[in-house]
Scaffold this active site. Structure first.
Site, PDB file in Angstrom:
ATOM      1  N   LYS A  46       0.968  -1.168   0.028  1.00 20.79           N
ATOM      2  CA  LYS A  46       0.034  -0.127   0.107  1.00 20.79           C
ATOM      3  C   LYS A  46       0.881   1.384  -0.029  1.00 20.79           C
ATOM      4  CE  LYS A  46      -4.428   1.746   0.545  1.00 20.79           C
ATOM      5  NZ  LYS A  46      -3.842   3.095  -0.083  1.00 20.79           N
ATOM      6  N   SER A  47       0.484   2.516  -0.627  1.00 19.12           N
ATOM      7  CA  SER A  47       1.090   3.629  -0.464  1.00 19.12           C
ATOM      8  C   SER A  47       1.155   4.135   0.760  1.00 19.12           C
ATOM      9  CB  SER A  47       0.457   4.550  -1.719  1.00 19.12           C
ATOM     10  OG  SER A  47       0.800   4.263  -2.864  1.00 19.12           O
ATOM     11  N   ASN A  70     -13.891   5.107  -6.567  1.00 17.97           N
ATOM     12  CA  ASN A  70     -13.466   4.952  -5.019  1.00 17.97           C
ATOM     13  C   ASN A  70     -12.617   6.377  -4.785  1.00 17.97           C
ATOM     14  OD1 ASN A  70     -10.386   4.853  -4.507  1.00 17.97           O
ATOM     15  ND2 ASN A  70     -10.829   4.080  -6.368  1.00 17.97           N
ATOM     16  N   MET A  72     -10.542   6.663  -1.560  1.00 19.96           N
ATOM     17  CA  MET A  72      -9.941   6.072  -0.374  1.00 19.96           C
ATOM     18  C   MET A  72      -9.456   6.914   0.736  1.00 19.96           C
ATOM     19  SD  MET A  72     -11.245   2.908  -0.993  1.00 19.96           S
ATOM     20  CE  MET A  72     -10.430   1.821  -0.047  1.00 19.96           C
ATOM     21  N   LEU A  74      -6.134   7.435   1.053  1.00 17.20           N
ATOM     22  CA  LEU A  74      -4.897   6.777   1.252  1.00 17.20           C
ATOM     23  C   LEU A  74      -4.883   6.093   2.913  1.00 17.20           C
ATOM     24  CD1 LEU A  74      -2.116   9.380  -0.116  1.00 17.20           C
ATOM     25  CD2 LEU A  74      -2.233   6.868  -0.554  1.00 17.20           C
ATOM     26  N   CYS A 133      -0.825  12.017  -6.631  1.00 19.23           N
ATOM     27  CA  CYS A 133      -1.429  12.334  -5.325  1.00 19.23           C
ATOM     28  C   CYS A 133      -1.744  13.835  -4.962  1.00 19.23           C
ATOM     29  CB  CYS A 133      -0.549  11.464  -4.139  1.00 19.23           C
ATOM     30  SG  CYS A 133      -0.964   9.747  -3.905  1.00 19.23           S
ATOM     31  N   GLY A 274      -6.040  -3.980 -10.476  1.00 13.84           N
ATOM     32  CA  GLY A 274      -6.719  -3.384  -9.177  1.00 13.84           C
ATOM     33  C   GLY A 274      -8.174  -3.682  -8.881  1.00 13.84           C
ATOM     34  N   THR A 275      -9.209  -3.226  -9.880  1.00 14.38           N
ATOM     35  CA  THR A 275     -10.706  -3.644  -9.624  1.00 14.38           C
ATOM     36  C   THR A 275     -10.982  -5.175  -9.773  1.00 14.38           C
ATOM     37  OG1 THR A 275     -11.431  -1.178 -10.294  1.00 14.38           O
ATOM     38  CG2 THR A 275     -12.832  -2.990 -10.427  1.00 14.38           C
TER      39      THR A 275
END
Length: 314
Positions: A46-47, A70, A72, A74, A133, A274-275
């Site tokens: 995860k970032s 989404n 999220m 972060l 980001c 991803g999805t």
């Protein structure tokens, strides 16, 4: 004949090119270990931000008929949590492929701090800097701020000597492909990851006459089928513009072997899911591997290198 999906990437050899996309099934040590034990060729954390983040209020993810939306925010366990995981993994698997380590500071100062800590650490694997980001209020994300992108990379490569890739937002204009490629070609990058989700889409539930996620009044990143043509365009645009030493990771809309084949044909070396991973779970990698091999067998390809990047024009 059975096709080989063996992939060489940054002096490492992977059984196949598939990985998770950072942000999906990689929040905790348990999830990372699931990826380790799956059919994925590689995986990424995860970032990470300096401190743990809970992320945005829920609901913050919604599956649609053509993908997902989404916001999220972060969520992650904090930088030290993931640094400990990747360095421990490296110690236990000295001849194995160490997980990629993703970082996403909320400012240039934070990115410099995080990358400085990685440079000073025992971690020798691949780091991914997420440029899609937030930057500063009133400014676009770093990847859309060309001056900030160049300043960031200038600062980073003054001290960072380990393998580094960058995750990019999607671009939609040839001029922007050209400008960003010219900037990236100035630096000893290991790869670019194309693409992060398409930002600030909106999905409406007609029954409730409402948005479907809570953060940002329903605005969120779009993933899945929606973004595959955009992802393929970005993979191809950067594959044909970047120095050959800078590889391309393809991310966006990969849910079948055909999708994977298309990304590879456009020039991707590794592929992130991803999805489809979010919706299907880690068994998706076994299915994708089988479907890609079937396509390659049908076409008579024994290896990915026989067709990678060889997209034909009319």
């Amino acid at each position: 004949m059975v096709a080989s999906l063996e992939t060489k990437f940054l002096n490492q050899c992977y059984e196949n090119p598939f990985m998770n996309a950072s942000g999906v099934h990689c929040l905790t040590v348990e999830e990372l270990n699931d990826l380790k034990d799956s059919q994925a060729g590689g995986f990424i954390t995860k970032s990470a931000t300096t401190l743990e983040r809970a992320g945005n209020p829920e609901p913050r993810y919604f599956a649609t008929s053509l993908g997902s939306i989404n916001s999220m925010g972060l969520p992650n366990k904090g930088f030290e949590y993931y640094l400990e995981y990747v360095t421990n993994y490296q110690e236990k698997h000295p001849n194995g492929n160490v997980p990629f380590f993703s970082v996403a500071g909320m400012s240039l100062k934070e990115n410099i701090k995080l990358l400085s800590a990685i440079q000073a650490s025992a971690f020798e694997g691949v780091t991914e800097l997420n440029l899609s980001c937030p930057n500063v209020p009133g400014k676009p994300q770093v990847g859309y701020d060309f001056e900030m992108t160049e300043e960031t990379l200038n600062r980073v490569f003054q001290f960072f000597k380990k393998p580094l890739g960058v995750k990019l937002p999607p671009y939609f204009d040839f001029a922007h492909f050209d400008i960003m490629a010219n900037i990236l070609n100035k630096f000893p990058l290991a790869y670019v990851n194309c693409v992060n989700s398409i930002g600030n889409g909106l999905y409406v539930d007609v029954e409730t006459q409402s948005v479907v996620i809570k953060p940002k009044n329903g605005f969120g990143g779009i993933g899945g089928d929606y973004i595959k043509p955009t992802a393929l365009a970005n993979v191809r645009a950067f594959y044909t513009r970047l120095n050959p030493s800078i590889k391309v990771i393809g991310t966006g809309g990969i849910k079948s072997g055909q999708d994977a084949f298309e990304h590879l044909l456009c020039g991707a070396t590794m592929l992130q899911v991803g999805t489809a991973l979010y919706e299907e779970g880690i068994s998706v990698f076994e299915r994708l591997e089988m479907e890609l091999k079937e396509i390659m067998d049908k076409k008579g390809y024994k290896s990915i290198d026989e067709f990678r990047g060889k997209l034909q024009s009319l």
